[in-house]
Design an enzyme around this catalytic site. Structure first.
Site, PDB file in Angstrom:
ATOM      1  N   ASP A   1       0.778  -1.260   0.000  1.00 44.18           N
ATOM      2  CA  ASP A   1       0.000   0.000   0.000  1.00 44.18           C
ATOM      3  C   ASP A   1       0.804   1.303   0.000  1.00 44.18           C
ATOM      4  OD1 ASP A   1      -2.009  -1.887   0.201  1.00 44.18           O
ATOM      5  OD2 ASP A   1      -2.827  -1.180   2.104  1.00 44.18           O
TER       6      ASP A   1
ATOM      7  N   ASP B   1      -4.631  -0.797  -1.858  1.00 43.92           N
ATOM      8  CA  ASP B   1      -5.908  -0.655  -1.170  1.00 43.92           C
ATOM      9  C   ASP B   1      -6.857  -0.003  -2.185  1.00 43.92           C
ATOM     10  OD1 ASP B   1      -6.891  -1.201   1.492  1.00 43.92           O
ATOM     11  OD2 ASP B   1      -7.028   0.951   1.877  1.00 43.92           O
TER      12      ASP B   1
ATOM     13  N   HIS C   1     -10.862   0.853  -2.747  1.00 46.39           N
ATOM     14  CA  HIS C   1     -12.219   0.848  -2.192  1.00 46.39           C
ATOM     15  C   HIS C   1     -13.228   1.560  -3.101  1.00 46.39           C
ATOM     16  CE1 HIS C   1     -10.526  -0.511   1.558  1.00 46.39           C
ATOM     17  NE2 HIS C   1      -9.901   0.615   1.821  1.00 46.39           N
TER      18      HIS C   1
ATOM     19  N   HIS D   1     -17.513   2.697   0.548  1.00 52.19           N
ATOM     20  CA  HIS D   1     -17.022   1.533   1.299  1.00 52.19           C
ATOM     21  C   HIS D   1     -17.411   1.612   2.774  1.00 52.19           C
ATOM     22  CE1 HIS D   1     -13.946  -1.350   2.923  1.00 52.19           C
ATOM     23  NE2 HIS D   1     -14.418  -2.011   1.895  1.00 52.19           N
TER      24      HIS D   1
ATOM     25  N   HIS E   1     -10.536   7.003   1.824  1.00 55.27           N
ATOM     26  CA  HIS E   1      -9.165   6.866   1.320  1.00 55.27           C
ATOM     27  C   HIS E   1      -9.133   5.812   0.219  1.00 55.27           C
ATOM     28  CE1 HIS E   1      -9.548   3.559   4.193  1.00 55.27           C
ATOM     29  NE2 HIS E   1      -8.637   2.935   3.459  1.00 55.27           N
TER      30      HIS E   1
ATOM     31  N   LYS F   1      -7.181  -4.936  -3.021  1.00 58.95           N
ATOM     32  CA  LYS F   1      -7.950  -5.477  -1.889  1.00 58.95           C
ATOM     33  C   LYS F   1      -8.862  -4.398  -1.338  1.00 58.95           C
ATOM     34  CE  LYS F   1      -4.110  -4.333   1.153  1.00 58.95           C
ATOM     35  NZ  LYS F   1      -4.778  -3.233   1.887  1.00 58.95           N
TER      36      LYS F   1
ATOM     37  N   CYS G   1      -2.193  -3.024   7.626  1.00 58.80           N
ATOM     38  CA  CYS G   1      -2.062  -3.927   6.481  1.00 58.80           C
ATOM     39  C   CYS G   1      -0.775  -4.737   6.477  1.00 58.80           C
ATOM     40  CB  CYS G   1      -2.259  -3.145   5.188  1.00 58.80           C
ATOM     41  SG  CYS G   1      -3.973  -2.580   5.032  1.00 58.80           S
TER      42      CYS G   1
HETATM   43  C1  VGL Z   1      -4.752   0.533   5.723  1.00 57.62           C
HETATM   44  C2  VGL Z   1      -6.326   1.427   7.089  1.00 57.62           C
HETATM   45  C3  VGL Z   1      -7.278   1.331   6.105  1.00 57.62           C
HETATM   46  C4  VGL Z   1      -3.324   0.099   5.552  1.00 57.62           C
HETATM   47  C5  VGL Z   1      -5.686   0.410   4.724  1.00 57.62           C
HETATM   48  O1  VGL Z   1      -2.838   0.075   4.405  1.00 57.62           O
HETATM   49  O2  VGL Z   1      -2.681  -0.222   6.578  1.00 57.62           O
HETATM   50  N1  VGL Z   1      -5.086   1.031   6.907  1.00 57.62           N
HETATM   51  N2  VGL Z   1      -6.938   0.817   4.922  1.00 57.62           N
HETATM   52 ZN    ZN Z   2      -8.373   0.898   3.356  1.00 56.15          ZN
END
Ligand code: VGL
Ligand code: ZN
Length: 202
Positions: A12, A50, A52, A56, A85, A110, A155
């Site tokens: 990410d 990430d 969404h 979401h 995000h 994801k 993550c």
């Molecule tokens: C993440 C919060 C929400 C991450 C992703 O990449 O750690 N944290 N979505």
């Molecule tokens: Zn996320």
């Protein structure tokens, strides 16, 4: 790092988690050059993204009475609510421009199902819906994984723990990760990763 049974999993490195992003992780931009270097030496590089939909269910904006960083109960367990995000197709969801993505063998997305979040690169937060990454790695006879990226306590942590649970040999390079660190989540992540036999490199 060059033998064939090893993969580097880069979690990410996206604009929304970097400086100026909607869920910016402190110090995120500092790790990108080091990650590029490690990727250059790696035989198999996998990136996660990430990704969404704009409505979401992990977004606080979808829950009238809740602020970001509040924890609520979802059918699959507790879920932290986040600022909007990494909305699919937006600049915030794009990889940071300094991340070299050309050497990635695979990009795995994801979190694209509205009703379930996915921190881990292997399973969604119900712990059972697979992303397909396990099959990919096994198909390539990969046994060893190094995990780096964002965020250490979400993550990265859940990807590393799932990998260990699946039987991979897992190392997390902490100097190439940065964390969100809410309610001691960073200390907790390190404790639980170590408990699961994950090698933590400082
Ligand atoms: C993440 C919060 C929400 C991450 C992703 O990449 O750690 N944290 N979505
Ligand atoms: Zn996320």
């Amino acid at each position: 790092m060059s033998h064939t049974s090893h993969a580097l999993l880069i979690i990410d490195i996206q604009n929304d988690f970097c400086q100026g992003g909607s869920l910016a992780v402190q110090g995120a931009d500092e790790i990108i050059q080091g990650i590029n270097q490690l990727a250059h030496e790696s035989n198999c590089v996998v990136l996660t993204q990430d990704w969404h939909p704009s409505d979401h269910s992990s977004f606080a904006s979808q829950h009238a009475s809740h602020d970001p960083f509040h924890i609520i109960d979802m059918p699959y367990g507790s879920q932290t609510l986040w600022p909007d995000h990494c909305v699919m197709g937006t600049e915030g969801a794009a990889f940071h421009e300094d991340l070299i993505i050309d050497h990635a063998d695979l990009i795995i997305r994801k979190g694209f199902r509205r009703h379930i979040d996915s921190y881990s690169a292997f399973f969604e937060n119900d712990q059972t819906t697979p992303t397909g990454l396990e099959g990919y790695l096994r198909n390539r006879s990969i046994q060893q994984l190094t995990v780096v990226g964002l965020a250490t306590d979400f993550c990265v942590r859940f990807s590393a723990q799932d990998a260990a649970r699946l039987g991979f040999d897992v190392t997390v390079e902490l100097n190439l990760c940065r964390g969100i660190d809410m309610n001691h989540s960073l200390d907790e992540a390190i404790t639980f990763m170590q408990r699961d036999g994950i090698q933590i490199k400082p």
